[in-house]
Scaffold this motif. Structure first.
Motif: not given
Length: 332
Positions: A35-44, A69-71, A89-90, A94-108
């Motif tokens: 049923x994901x997502x059932x509430x607000x999701x944060x995209x950092x 239809x969820x924020x 974000x790390x 661990x429920x899928x309601x906080x995600x990260x837009x990562x880049x070469x800078x942050x992850x490589x």
């Protein structure tokens, strides 16, 4: 009923109750995943609003909110080349309601330019999908008397120690190319960090710094408007968005410092949720309107699978490890 039979009955009842409870507890996560997502999701977004990373995050968030239809709320957590937001974000649930837009800078790049990180880019995250890849664009102040990359190199050598460049911070993808060029040419430039690409472009236009190797998404429109002058791209090939702008590799063979943006979750998020989001990213970034929007600013939509993104991220870490060492950048 004998005492022995009564005890046996109670044990079976207890076992049955325990099994039912275990089944219920194991079934709940599956229902939550389904049923994901059932509430607000944060995209950092680990950089300020209005920049390249922010743009990619908002494309994703707006499309996901429209579908479910969820924020889907973009939250900008800038600082230390994107590592502040990535670290937050790390540590998220661990429920899928906080995600990260990562880049070469942050992850490589970050593992090799910072002595201490609050996260491990390899073990603390689950890669979901790439959004897009793009080169950086060398832009200079229109007042600078150079129009080609060879002219830029000659001018740099004549003015070693006198020029300044902007970036998003030590280890950012728009920091490394400048350090590489300085190392290759035996010159020096003053590094001036800014909070966003927009601030960097304004600083060049205002005469506060001389140049930048910034992402094409913001630098190319500024070049077209005449507020900065485009000299070369940092990818191994020319960009289809600006085919008349040469690649630095045409002068310095083998140089390739492209960047990328993609979506990550904290490690441990259930795989069904990861796969669902990856499928959504592919659908969003495969639409003709999004691809056209990205091409207009020099980016190439590049959605892939979680496994493909995991392998890509690992290869990028190896690549940038060598780049950082060759540029002579000391971890801070």
């Amino acid at each position: 009923m004998t005492r022995e039979k009564d005890l046996t009955r109670r044990r079976f009842v207890a076992l049955g109750t325990g099994a039912a409870a275990a089944f219920a507890s194991s079934a709940l996560p599956a229902v939550a995943q389904e049923n994901w997502p059932q509430r607000q999701v944060i995209v950092v977004v680990p950089f300020t609003a209005g920049g390249t990373t922010d743009m990619f995050g908002r494309i994703f968030a707006q499309a996901m909110q429209a579908k479910y239809g969820q924020p889907f709320i973009v939250e900008n957590k800038a600082g230390a080349g994107g590592t502040v937001g990535a670290g937050a974000v790390a540590q998220a649930a661990k429920d899928g309601y906080t995600l990260l837009v990562g880049t070469a800078s942050t992850h490589a790049i970050a593992p090799f330019v910072y002595k201490r990180l609050s996260y491990n880019p390899e073990t603390d995250f689950q890669p979901i999908s790439l959004f897009a890849t793009l080169p950086n664009l060398l832009v200079v102040s229109p007042k600078m008397p150079v129009k080609t990359f060879p002219e830029f190199i000659e001018y740099l050598k004549q003015n070693s120690g006198k020029l300044s460049y902007g970036s998003s911070g030590v280890g950012a993808s728009n920091h490394l190319p400048a350090e590489m060029i300085a190392n290759i040419t035996g010159t020096k430039m003053a590094h001036v960090p800014y909070r966003s690409s927009g601030d960097i472009m304004n600083a060049i236009a205002g005469g506060h710094i001389d140049l930048a190797f910034d992402n094409m998404t913001l630098a190319w429109p500024q070049a077209e408007a005449g507020t900065v002058r485009a000299i070369a791209v940092t990818s191994k090939d020319r960009s289809p968005t600006a085919p008349d702008i040469p690649a630095i590799a045409e002068t310095i063979p083998g140089l390739d410092v492209s960047t990328w943006h993609g979506l990550f979750a904290p490690a441990g998020v259930p795989r069904p949720i990861i796969d669902r989001i990856a499928a959504d990213v592919k659908a969003i970034y495969s639409t003709p309107d999004v691809q056209a929007k990205l091409k207009a600013v020099g980016a190439v939509a590049s959605p892939n699978t979680p496994d493909e993104f995991t392998m890509f991220s690992a290869a990028e870490r190896n690549k940038y490890r060598d780049i950082v060492r060759s540029a002579g950048i000391e971890p801070q």
